[in-house]
Enzyme design. Structure first.
Site, mmCIF file in Angstrom:
data_model
loop_
_atom_site.group_PDB
_atom_site.id
_atom_site.type_symbol
_atom_site.label_atom_id
_atom_site.label_comp_id
_atom_site.label_asym_id
_atom_site.label_seq_id
_atom_site.Cartn_x
_atom_site.Cartn_y
_atom_site.Cartn_z
ATOM 1 N N HIS A 65 -99.777 -16.359 -26.089
ATOM 2 C CA HIS A 65 -98.646 -17.206 -25.734
ATOM 3 C C HIS A 65 -97.810 -17.627 -26.946
ATOM 4 O O HIS A 65 -98.368 -17.972 -27.998
ATOM 5 C CB HIS A 65 -99.151 -18.497 -25.077
ATOM 6 C CG HIS A 65 -99.902 -18.304 -23.798
ATOM 7 N ND1 HIS A 65 -99.415 -17.579 -22.739
ATOM 8 C CD2 HIS A 65 -101.118 -18.772 -23.390
ATOM 9 C CE1 HIS A 65 -100.287 -17.607 -21.744
ATOM 10 N NE2 HIS A 65 -101.338 -18.311 -22.110
ATOM 11 N N HIS B 227 -103.176 -23.193 -25.809
ATOM 12 C CA HIS B 227 -104.261 -22.243 -26.100
ATOM 13 C C HIS B 227 -103.685 -20.875 -26.430
ATOM 14 O O HIS B 227 -102.575 -20.544 -26.003
ATOM 15 C CB HIS B 227 -105.215 -22.131 -24.896
ATOM 16 C CG HIS B 227 -104.548 -21.548 -23.673
ATOM 17 N ND1 HIS B 227 -103.783 -22.323 -22.814
ATOM 18 C CD2 HIS B 227 -104.497 -20.284 -23.194
ATOM 19 C CE1 HIS B 227 -103.314 -21.547 -21.853
ATOM 20 N NE2 HIS B 227 -103.714 -20.306 -22.061
ATOM 21 N N CYS C 88 -108.303 -15.079 -15.274
ATOM 22 C CA CYS C 88 -107.823 -13.783 -15.737
ATOM 23 C C CYS C 88 -108.687 -12.611 -15.266
ATOM 24 O O CYS C 88 -108.160 -11.537 -14.976
ATOM 25 C CB CYS C 88 -107.627 -13.819 -17.242
ATOM 26 S SG CYS C 88 -106.267 -14.943 -17.651
ATOM 27 N N LYS D 140 -100.683 -10.361 -23.071
ATOM 28 C CA LYS D 140 -100.064 -10.907 -21.853
ATOM 29 C C LYS D 140 -99.756 -12.388 -22.042
ATOM 30 O O LYS D 140 -100.322 -13.032 -22.928
ATOM 31 C CB LYS D 140 -100.990 -10.709 -20.644
ATOM 32 C CG LYS D 140 -102.291 -11.461 -20.778
ATOM 33 C CD LYS D 140 -103.232 -11.156 -19.643
ATOM 34 C CE LYS D 140 -104.532 -11.897 -19.795
ATOM 35 N NZ LYS D 140 -104.413 -13.366 -19.793
ATOM 36 N N ASP E 184 -109.891 -11.192 -22.364
ATOM 37 C CA ASP E 184 -109.628 -12.492 -23.035
ATOM 38 C C ASP E 184 -110.834 -13.162 -23.705
ATOM 39 O O ASP E 184 -111.018 -14.379 -23.567
ATOM 40 C CB ASP E 184 -109.013 -13.486 -22.034
ATOM 41 C CG ASP E 184 -107.663 -13.034 -21.482
ATOM 42 O OD1 ASP E 184 -107.247 -11.910 -21.769
ATOM 43 O OD2 ASP E 184 -107.028 -13.824 -20.750
ATOM 44 N N ASP F 40 -104.794 -13.092 -24.105
ATOM 45 C CA ASP F 40 -103.832 -14.109 -23.719
ATOM 46 C C ASP F 40 -103.055 -14.405 -25.011
ATOM 47 O O ASP F 40 -103.661 -14.699 -26.047
ATOM 48 C CB ASP F 40 -104.613 -15.337 -23.229
ATOM 49 C CG ASP F 40 -103.894 -16.113 -22.155
ATOM 50 O OD1 ASP F 40 -103.155 -15.506 -21.359
ATOM 51 O OD2 ASP F 40 -104.079 -17.347 -22.099
HETATM 52 C C1 VGL Z 1 -106.805 -17.967 -18.766
HETATM 53 C C2 VGL Z 1 -106.138 -20.065 -18.139
HETATM 54 C C3 VGL Z 1 -104.980 -19.934 -18.863
HETATM 55 C C4 VGL Z 1 -107.847 -16.899 -18.708
HETATM 56 C C5 VGL Z 1 -105.642 -17.810 -19.485
HETATM 57 O O1 VGL Z 1 -107.922 -16.070 -19.642
HETATM 58 O O2 VGL Z 1 -108.628 -16.877 -17.724
HETATM 59 N N1 VGL Z 1 -107.032 -19.090 -18.081
HETATM 60 N N2 VGL Z 1 -104.739 -18.808 -19.534
HETATM 61 ZN ZN ZN Z 2 -103.133 -18.688 -20.943
#
Ligand code: VGL
Ligand code: ZN
Length: 205
Positions: free
Chosen positions: A52, A84, A152, A107, A8, A50
């Site tokens: 979404h 995000h 993550c 993901k 990420d 990440d």
């Molecule tokens: C993450 C919070 C929400 C991460 C992803 O990549 O650690 N943290 N979504």
């Molecule tokens: Zn996230």
């Protein structure tokens, strides 16, 4: 065979992003050095993203939550996040200074459940293609770095250990959210306790 998992390293988790991790961009030269080292040795490299949809219910605004507070989603404890890493947005893109990685695992695509680990959603209801990809490439040993140490990275590492991989976490290649100041430290301790080796990039290269 060994593989590198780059977790990420996306704009929204870096300086100026909507869920910026303090000093996140400082890991990028380290990540690039490790990526180059794996590439030179023809070792497998995969990045997670990440990813979404804009209606994702982990976003405070979609769940009547307050950013940073704890609620419940799909019967699981859920921290409400700012919006995000919305699919196709600039914030979801890799940091521009990160070396390009070909293999990508997406993901967090199901709006109903969050997904910290690169392997499964938080309820382990569904898996990503990560395990299949690693198996197909005969991988038994993983090296992990990226964002965020306390979410993550942590959940990806804990799942990898449960799945039977030998796992090393490259500590200086990770940075954490630290909603509480000790979260990243505790996350590293927990990963270590469950069998991960905590290393520095200099130990590897
Ligand atoms: C993450 C919070 C929400 C991460 C992803 O990549 O650690 N943290 N979504
Ligand atoms: Zn996230």
């Amino acid at each position: 065979m060994k593989a590198l998992i780059v977790v990420d390293i996306q704009n929204d988790f870096c300086e100026g992003g909507s869920l910026a991790v303090k000093n996140a961009a400082s890991i990028i030269p380290i990540a690039n050095r490790v990526i180059s080292y794996f590439a030179k040795n023809n070792d497998f490299i995969v990045a997670t993203m990440d990813w979404h949809p804009s209606n994702h219910k982990s976003f405070a605004k979609n769940s009547n939550g307050i950013v940073g507070e704890l609620g419940t989603l799909n019967n699981l404890p859920q921290i409400w996040w700012p919006e995000h890493c919305v699919q196709e947005s600039f914030g979801a893109d890799f940091h521009p200074n990160l070396i390009k990685i070909e293999n990508i695992i997406y993901k967090g695509t199901n709006p109903e459940i969050d997904s910290y680990s690169g392997f499964f959603d938080n309820g382990k209801l569904k898996n990503t293609e990560l395990l299949n990809l690693l198996k197909a490439n005969n991988i038994s040993e993983l090296f992990v770095l990226g964002l965020a140490t306390d979410y993550c990275v942590k959940y990806t590492v804990l799942d990898a250990l449960e799945l039977g991989f030998k796992v090393s976490v490259i500590e200086d290649g990770c940075k954490g959210v630290n909603l509480s100041s000790e979260d990243s430290f505790k996350a590293l301790k927990e990963m270590e306790k469950k069998g991960a080796k905590i290393i520095k990039s200099d130990d590897l290269i």
